[in-house]
Design an enzyme around this catalytic site. Structure first.
Site, PDB file in Angstrom:
ATOM      1  N   ARG A 180      -0.681 -11.922  -7.523  1.00 40.49           N
ATOM      2  CA  ARG A 180      -1.785 -10.983  -7.278  1.00 40.49           C
ATOM      3  C   ARG A 180      -2.479 -10.568  -8.578  1.00 40.49           C
ATOM      4  NH1 ARG A 180       0.877  -6.620  -3.309  1.00 40.49           N
ATOM      5  NH2 ARG A 180       2.777  -7.354  -4.318  1.00 40.49           N
ATOM      6  N   GLN A 181      -1.830 -10.804  -9.724  1.00 40.59           N
ATOM      7  CA  GLN A 181      -2.473 -10.456 -11.007  1.00 40.59           C
ATOM      8  C   GLN A 181      -3.294 -11.677 -11.452  1.00 40.59           C
ATOM      9  OE1 GLN A 181      -0.423  -8.051 -13.872  1.00 40.59           O
ATOM     10  NE2 GLN A 181       1.310  -7.747 -12.487  1.00 40.59           N
ATOM     11  N   HIS A 230      -2.164 -15.809  -3.147  1.00 47.36           N
ATOM     12  CA  HIS A 230      -3.105 -14.705  -2.924  1.00 47.36           C
ATOM     13  C   HIS A 230      -4.524 -15.140  -3.301  1.00 47.36           C
ATOM     14  CE1 HIS A 230      -4.702 -10.741  -2.658  1.00 47.36           C
ATOM     15  NE2 HIS A 230      -5.099 -10.795  -3.909  1.00 47.36           N
ATOM     16  N   ARG A 243      -9.534  -0.399  -3.764  1.00 49.83           N
ATOM     17  CA  ARG A 243      -8.304  -0.021  -4.480  1.00 49.83           C
ATOM     18  C   ARG A 243      -8.657   1.117  -5.434  1.00 49.83           C
ATOM     19  NH1 ARG A 243      -3.749  -2.403  -4.729  1.00 49.83           N
ATOM     20  NH2 ARG A 243      -4.599  -4.190  -3.613  1.00 49.83           N
ATOM     21  N   LYS A 269     -11.885  -2.857   2.084  1.00 49.16           N
ATOM     22  CA  LYS A 269     -10.774  -2.110   1.460  1.00 49.16           C
ATOM     23  C   LYS A 269     -11.122  -1.862   0.007  1.00 49.16           C
ATOM     24  CE  LYS A 269      -6.641  -4.145   0.436  1.00 49.16           C
ATOM     25  NZ  LYS A 269      -5.356  -4.790   0.742  1.00 49.16           N
ATOM     26  N   ASP A 296       3.189  -5.543   1.425  1.00 50.96           N
ATOM     27  CA  ASP A 296       3.994  -5.001   0.333  1.00 50.96           C
ATOM     28  C   ASP A 296       4.472  -3.610   0.753  1.00 50.96           C
ATOM     29  OD1 ASP A 296       5.084  -4.101  -2.018  1.00 50.96           O
ATOM     30  OD2 ASP A 296       3.411  -4.661  -3.294  1.00 50.96           O
ATOM     31  N   THR A 312      -1.760  -1.256   3.765  1.00 49.16           N
ATOM     32  CA  THR A 312      -2.948  -1.935   4.305  1.00 49.16           C
ATOM     33  C   THR A 312      -2.824  -2.098   5.821  1.00 49.16           C
ATOM     34  OG1 THR A 312      -3.253  -3.124   2.231  1.00 49.16           O
ATOM     35  CG2 THR A 312      -4.321  -4.065   4.170  1.00 49.16           C
ATOM     36  N   GLU A 370      21.877  -9.020 -19.062  1.00 49.95           N
ATOM     37  CA  GLU A 370      21.454 -10.410 -19.291  1.00 49.95           C
ATOM     38  C   GLU A 370      22.196 -11.313 -18.315  1.00 49.95           C
ATOM     39  OE1 GLU A 370      21.833 -11.961 -23.230  1.00 49.95           O
ATOM     40  OE2 GLU A 370      20.746 -10.274 -24.139  1.00 49.95           O
ATOM     41  N   ASP A 375      -9.127  -7.087   4.819  1.00 52.13           N
ATOM     42  CA  ASP A 375     -10.085  -6.953   3.706  1.00 52.13           C
ATOM     43  C   ASP A 375     -10.847  -8.268   3.573  1.00 52.13           C
ATOM     44  OD1 ASP A 375      -8.461  -8.747   2.174  1.00 52.13           O
ATOM     45  OD2 ASP A 375      -7.231  -7.063   1.501  1.00 52.13           O
TER      46      ASP A 375
HETATM   47  C1  R5P Z   1      -4.050  -7.638  -1.333  1.00 58.42           C
HETATM   48  O1  R5P Z   1      -5.274  -7.730  -1.317  1.00 58.42           O
HETATM   49  C2  R5P Z   1      -3.174  -8.399  -0.401  1.00 58.42           C
HETATM   50  O2  R5P Z   1      -3.884  -9.382   0.274  1.00 58.42           O
HETATM   51  C3  R5P Z   1      -2.470  -7.485   0.585  1.00 58.42           C
HETATM   52  O3  R5P Z   1      -3.432  -6.906   1.447  1.00 58.42           O
HETATM   53  C4  R5P Z   1      -1.720  -6.402  -0.123  1.00 58.42           C
HETATM   54  O4  R5P Z   1      -0.922  -6.945  -1.121  1.00 58.42           O
HETATM   55  C5  R5P Z   1      -0.873  -5.606   0.838  1.00 58.42           C
HETATM   56  O5  R5P Z   1      -0.253  -4.593   0.124  1.00 58.42           O
HETATM   57  P1  R5P Z   1       0.248  -3.279   0.839  1.00 58.42           P
HETATM   58  O6  R5P Z   1       1.167  -3.691   1.948  1.00 58.42           O
HETATM   59  O7  R5P Z   1       0.956  -2.521  -0.251  1.00 58.42           O
HETATM   60  O8  R5P Z   1      -0.954  -2.547   1.324  1.00 58.42           O
END
Ligand code: R5P
Length: 303
Positions: free
Chosen positions: A98-99, A130, A195, A193, A223, A227, A38, A170
């Site tokens: 992103r969520q 995002h 998922r 793209k 991330d 991608t 904590e 994408d």
């Molecule tokens: C998702 O659509 C975002 O725009 C990025 O393309 C995504 O978060 C990139 O993630 P990563 O580097 O894991 O592919």
């Protein structure tokens, strides 16, 4: 109303840079860690009374996302308890953005905004969300700083403009890429793209071709790097003579993304400082683009 800046424990450099641009005093949050993980947050004893002030809290909720989010929530609550009159939460990288899919009327991103409001934020300022549509259902005012002109002008300073294709990895990235390409008078190209699991995507097809000698892939987030890597590999298969560059606003860089990208076809990977990475900890293909001035400029109307 006087305005001060508050820096949470991580990302102090970000807060300091914004405070310098705005010429405002900066106070740092002090975090105490307990044995069970904590935390409690406070300000240094030397901090002035905050009653009736406007506090701008600067903090990215990047890795470790949950720890950083709780630190921000507790900071907002502490400021509210100290009688701060107005609180603006500046969150250059907004974890959980992103969520964005609605589940029972509210997305997880919307729920996090509601938590920020409940903790004490009157408004939120963030960078290149995002999915900016989450603002429409947000329970508090959210300003989304769009960097397309900044990115285009930066690219123009780095590379000859008459030789560029700006590439969307994408469909979600296409609007951003078209705006940048318009300003640069460059051509565009987009990949599809899909998922298939958490953090797992595959690039399927491309529309358009990279007719120029240089391709710049622009995305909001790197991330895992998957991608960017997949697009670079496909582009290399299709146009092996194309020189490749990447620009990403938010350098999450999970796992071994830095190593993978360093060993990729990219010649240069530009990232902004919405998430703090010391240039010294990054491989040499990475270049940090400082956007603190643009965040500061967007705050001027609030102070
Ligand atoms: C998702 O659509 C975002 O725009 C990025 O393309 C995504 O978060 C990139 O993630 P990563 O580097 O894991 O592919």
């Amino acid at each position: 109303m006087h305005t001060i800046l508050i820096a949470c424990e991580s990302h102090k450099q970000q807060a300091q840079a914004i405070a310098d641009h705005l010429k405002l005093p900066l106070h740092e949050v002090v975090v105490t860690h307990f044995a069970d993980s904590e935390i409690s947050v406070g300000l240094k004893a030397s901090a002035p009374s905050l009653a009736s002030l406007h506090a701008i809290v600067v903090h990215s909720t990047s890795y470790p996302v949950n720890e950083n989010l709780v630190e921000l929530l507790l900071t907002l609550q502490m400021l509210k308890n100290k009688g701060v009159k107005k609180i603006t939460a500046v969150i250059p990288y907004f974890g959980y953005a992103r969520q964005d899919r609605l589940q029972g009327g509210e997305s997880v991103a919307g729920f996090v905004l509601r938590l920020l409001q409940e903790a004490g934020a009157d408004s939120v300022v963030t960078v290149e969300l995002h999915n900016p549509n989450i603002i429409d259902d947000a329970p508090l005012p959210v300003t989304n700083i769009v960097l397309t002109d900044v990115i285009a002008d930066y690219i123009a300073q780095q590379e000859e403009q008459n030789d560029l294709t700006i590439i969307a990895p994408d469909r979600g990235a296409l609007g951003r890429v078209e705006a940048i390409a318009d300003r640069l008078d460059a051509s565009t190209m987009v990949y599809d793209k899909e998922r298939y699991a958490v953090n797992k995507t595959r690039i399927t097809a491309s529309s358009g071709t990279c007719k120029t000698l240089k391709g710049i892939i622009v995305d909001d987030i790197i991330d895992t790097g998957s991608t960017m890597m997949q697009v670079a590999d496909k582009l290399h298969d299709e146009h092996s003579s194309c020189h490749m560059f990447a620009f990403a606003v938010h350098p999450v860089l999970s796992g071994d993304a830095r190593r993978k990208l360093q060993e990729s076809y990219f010649e240069r990977i530009w990232i902004t400082n919405t998430i703090t990475w010391d240039q010294g900890t990054l491989p040499d293909k990475f270049v940090v683009v400082d956007i603190s001035k643009y965040i500061a400029d967007s705050l001027r109307t609030l102070i």
